[in-house]
Scaffold this motif. Structure first.
Motif, PDB file in Angstrom:
ATOM      1  N   ALA A  66      -3.490 -12.019  17.523  1.00  0.00           N
ATOM      2  CA  ALA A  66      -4.890 -12.314  16.466  1.00  0.00           C
ATOM      3  C   ALA A  66      -5.555 -11.833  15.375  1.00  0.00           C
ATOM      4  N   TYR A  67      -5.607 -10.154  15.401  1.00  0.00           N
ATOM      5  CA  TYR A  67      -5.658  -9.196  14.644  1.00  0.00           C
ATOM      6  C   TYR A  67      -3.761  -9.129  13.960  1.00  0.00           C
ATOM      7  N   LEU A  68      -3.111  -9.417  14.742  1.00  0.00           N
ATOM      8  CA  LEU A  68      -1.771  -9.402  13.245  1.00  0.00           C
ATOM      9  C   LEU A  68      -1.569 -10.998  12.151  1.00  0.00           C
TER      10      LEU A  68
ATOM     11  N   THR B 262      -2.596 -10.470   3.845  1.00  0.00           N
ATOM     12  CA  THR B 262      -1.812  -9.164   3.056  1.00  0.00           C
ATOM     13  C   THR B 262      -0.475 -10.082   2.816  1.00  0.00           C
ATOM     14  N   GLY B 263      -0.607 -11.291   3.163  1.00  0.00           N
ATOM     15  CA  GLY B 263       0.485 -11.891   3.441  1.00  0.00           C
ATOM     16  C   GLY B 263       2.271 -11.494   3.284  1.00  0.00           C
ATOM     17  N   ARG B 264       1.869 -10.777   3.800  1.00  0.00           N
ATOM     18  CA  ARG B 264       3.118  -9.963   4.236  1.00  0.00           C
ATOM     19  C   ARG B 264       4.284 -10.562   5.117  1.00  0.00           C
ATOM     20  N   GLU B 265       5.493 -11.450   4.985  1.00  0.00           N
ATOM     21  CA  GLU B 265       6.170 -11.646   6.963  1.00  0.00           C
ATOM     22  C   GLU B 265       6.251 -10.694   7.762  1.00  0.00           C
ATOM     23  N   ASP B 266       6.482  -9.317   6.865  1.00  0.00           N
ATOM     24  CA  ASP B 266       6.616  -8.461   8.223  1.00  0.00           C
ATOM     25  C   ASP B 266       5.936  -7.366   8.015  1.00  0.00           C
ATOM     26  N   LEU B 267       5.378  -7.234   9.452  1.00  0.00           N
ATOM     27  CA  LEU B 267       3.842  -6.010   9.733  1.00  0.00           C
ATOM     28  C   LEU B 267       4.822  -5.163  10.628  1.00  0.00           C
ATOM     29  N   VAL B 268       4.074  -3.866  10.568  1.00  0.00           N
ATOM     30  CA  VAL B 268       4.249  -3.182  11.567  1.00  0.00           C
ATOM     31  C   VAL B 268       2.892  -2.694  12.035  1.00  0.00           C
TER      32      VAL B 268
END
Length: 70
Positions: free
Chosen positions: A27-29, A36-42
């Motif tokens: 859920a957080y991700l 953010t609209g980002r596809e790659d999260l760390v």
């Protein structure tokens, strides 16, 4: 968490064969992705454990962040 929400998280985790921590991380991700609209999260997830019996008696906090790339 509200008790009803916590119960729903536990039930979803049980239904999916997962843990409540994994459901909340997902859920957080999802929120981070939408913001953010980002596809790659760390993200960093704290992992604690004393899986060796000889370490059980040691005093102190054994927590290390593990980076998860999603």
């Amino acid at each position: 968490l509200d008790p009803a929400v916590a119960a729903a998280v536990r039930e979803l985790a049980r239904a999916e064969g997962s843990t409540p921590a994994a459901v909340l991380l997902g859920a957080y991700l999802l929120v981070l992705h939408r913001w953010t609209g980002r596809e790659d999260l760390v993200v960093g997830m704290p992992v604690a454990g004393r899986d060796r019996n000889e370490l059980q008696e040691l005093v102190g906090c054994f927590v290390g962040p593990v980076p998860l790339r999603v």
